[in-house]
Motif scaffolding. Structure first.
Motif, mmCIF file in Angstrom:
data_model
loop_
_atom_site.group_PDB
_atom_site.id
_atom_site.type_symbol
_atom_site.label_atom_id
_atom_site.label_comp_id
_atom_site.label_asym_id
_atom_site.label_seq_id
_atom_site.Cartn_x
_atom_site.Cartn_y
_atom_site.Cartn_z
ATOM 1 N N GLU A 29 0.832 -1.218 0.000
ATOM 2 C CA GLU A 29 0.000 0.000 0.000
ATOM 3 C C GLU A 29 0.861 1.261 0.000
ATOM 4 O OE1 GLU A 29 -3.165 0.128 -0.521
ATOM 5 O OE2 GLU A 29 -3.582 -2.014 -0.326
ATOM 6 N N ASN A 33 1.241 4.054 -3.008
ATOM 7 C CA ASN A 33 0.992 5.487 -2.812
ATOM 8 C C ASN A 33 2.165 6.311 -3.350
ATOM 9 O OD1 ASN A 33 -1.513 5.260 -1.653
ATOM 10 N ND2 ASN A 33 -0.779 5.404 0.458
ATOM 11 N N LYS A 79 -7.712 10.734 -5.414
ATOM 12 C CA LYS A 79 -7.614 10.047 -6.707
ATOM 13 C C LYS A 79 -8.954 9.840 -7.412
ATOM 14 C CE LYS A 79 -3.548 8.080 -4.656
ATOM 15 N NZ LYS A 79 -2.869 6.921 -4.071
ATOM 16 N N GLY A 93 -4.126 3.327 -6.296
ATOM 17 C CA GLY A 93 -5.103 3.455 -5.210
ATOM 18 C C GLY A 93 -6.292 4.269 -5.670
ATOM 19 N N ALA A 98 -6.313 2.790 2.624
ATOM 20 C CA ALA A 98 -5.060 2.183 3.080
ATOM 21 C C ALA A 98 -4.507 2.846 4.349
ATOM 22 C CB ALA A 98 -4.034 2.206 1.951
HETATM 23 MG MG LIG Z 1 -3.228 4.167 -1.440
#
Ligand SMILES: [Mg+2]
Ligand SMILES: Nc1ncnc2c1ncn2[C@@H]1O[C@H](COP(=O)(O)OP(=O)(O)OP(=O)(O)O)[C@@H](O)[C@H]1O
Length: 267
Positions: A29, A33, A79, A93, A98
């Motif tokens: 995760e 990112n 996002k 993501g 997360a």
């Molecule tokens: Mg993420």
């Protein structure tokens, strides 16, 4: 039977089970990112196979103070904004799950400084408890430290495998992300020892060489397939000309739009 609504803290801790299965899920995760933040260097530092410490440092776009404070809240993401965005996702993501999930089952510290800011900000979240932002000197980009994973969910900690197995899951995640992102420099260090150091390359083949070794890389044959009618679908990859070297599916690497998938082939 009395029905009641769970506290946010309990709900997050339960939801975290979906995202954080083991240290390798945290590494995945955090590295995703960093890739989404446009990093060209991602360095991972581990202590005790990630159970004591996972530190991921990137030189990506960083977060402004207000964004950093929001990033650890559930369903907070930069996002996605419209429902239609779900049909053209270009980042790894998009759920905004997360960081809050990781922060609810570990001790998390984020230090981030966006390009152009003179100082960075530090934010701590311990087992879901969010502290205040503090100014912190740092280079531009983001560093996230995760300590004592599952300190507040001992049953999950008990189900972790041996340190060697947990480390091998982390190496596998790093290798898969590295194969999909050859222009990014990845480094993995464990208890002070460098486990992997893949400098940025322009050619996929060079990254295959770094990750799989010279002997495997030199026997790979490239294939490309394009659906000529619509032109929308292309499939490309490498096949090994030495199949006897791979008795199982460990070296089957499958990616869809640079996102890796674990494919299990029944024996
Ligand atoms: Mg993420
Ligand atoms: N390394 C980073 N650099 C810059 N921004 C980051 C970084 N890590 C997280 N962020 C910001 O924090 C937000 C929340 O991160 P988080 O991983 O929780 O959710 P997400 O990436 O949007 O979705 P997902 O839960 O599917 O990973 C991101 O949308 C991004 O804006």
């Amino acid at each position: 039977m009395t029905i009641r609504i769970l506290s946010d803290e309990m709900a997050s801790r339960i939801a975290a089970g979906e995202v954080v299965e083991r240290p390798a899920s945290v590494v995945k995760e955090l590295m995703e990112n960093s890739i989404d933040a446009g990093a060209s260097e991602i360095f991972v530092w581990l202590e005790k196979s990630g159970t004591d410490l996972i530190r991921v440092t990137d030189d990506g776009e960083g977060m402004a103070p207000a964004d950093l404070a929001l990033a650890v809240e559930r369903h907070a993401t930069s996002k996605l904004s419209e429902a239609e965005d779900l049909f053209c996702i270009s980042t790894l993501g998009f759920r905004g799950e997360a960081l809050p999930s990781i922060g609810s089952v570990a001790k998390m510290e984020i230090i981030s400084r966006p390009l152009g800011a003179t100082v960075g900000q530090r934010l701590r979240v311990d087992g879901g408890k969010k502290h205040d932002l503090q100014a912190a000197p740092t280079a531009h980009g983001t560093t996230i430290e995760i300590r004592d994973i599952f300190f507040n969910t001992p049953a999950r900690r008990k189900f972790l495998k041996t340190p060697a197995t947990e480390l091998s899951h982390i190496c596998d995640v790093l290798n898969r992300l590295a194969l999909a992102n050859p222009k990014v420099h990845f480094r993995l260090q464990h208890d002070g020892r460098t486990v992997a150091d893949y400098v940025a390359v322009h050619d996929d083949k060079d990254r295959l060489h770094q990750v799989l070794g010279r002997d495997v890389a030199k026997g790979l044959l490239r294939f490309d397939w394009r659906n000529h009618e619509s032109g929308e679908l292309t499939v490309s990859g490498y096949l090994s000309s030495a199949p006897t070297a791979f008795p199982n599916a460990r070296h089957l690497y499958t990616f869809v739009n640079t996102r890796f998938y674990m494919v299990t082939i029944p024996c």
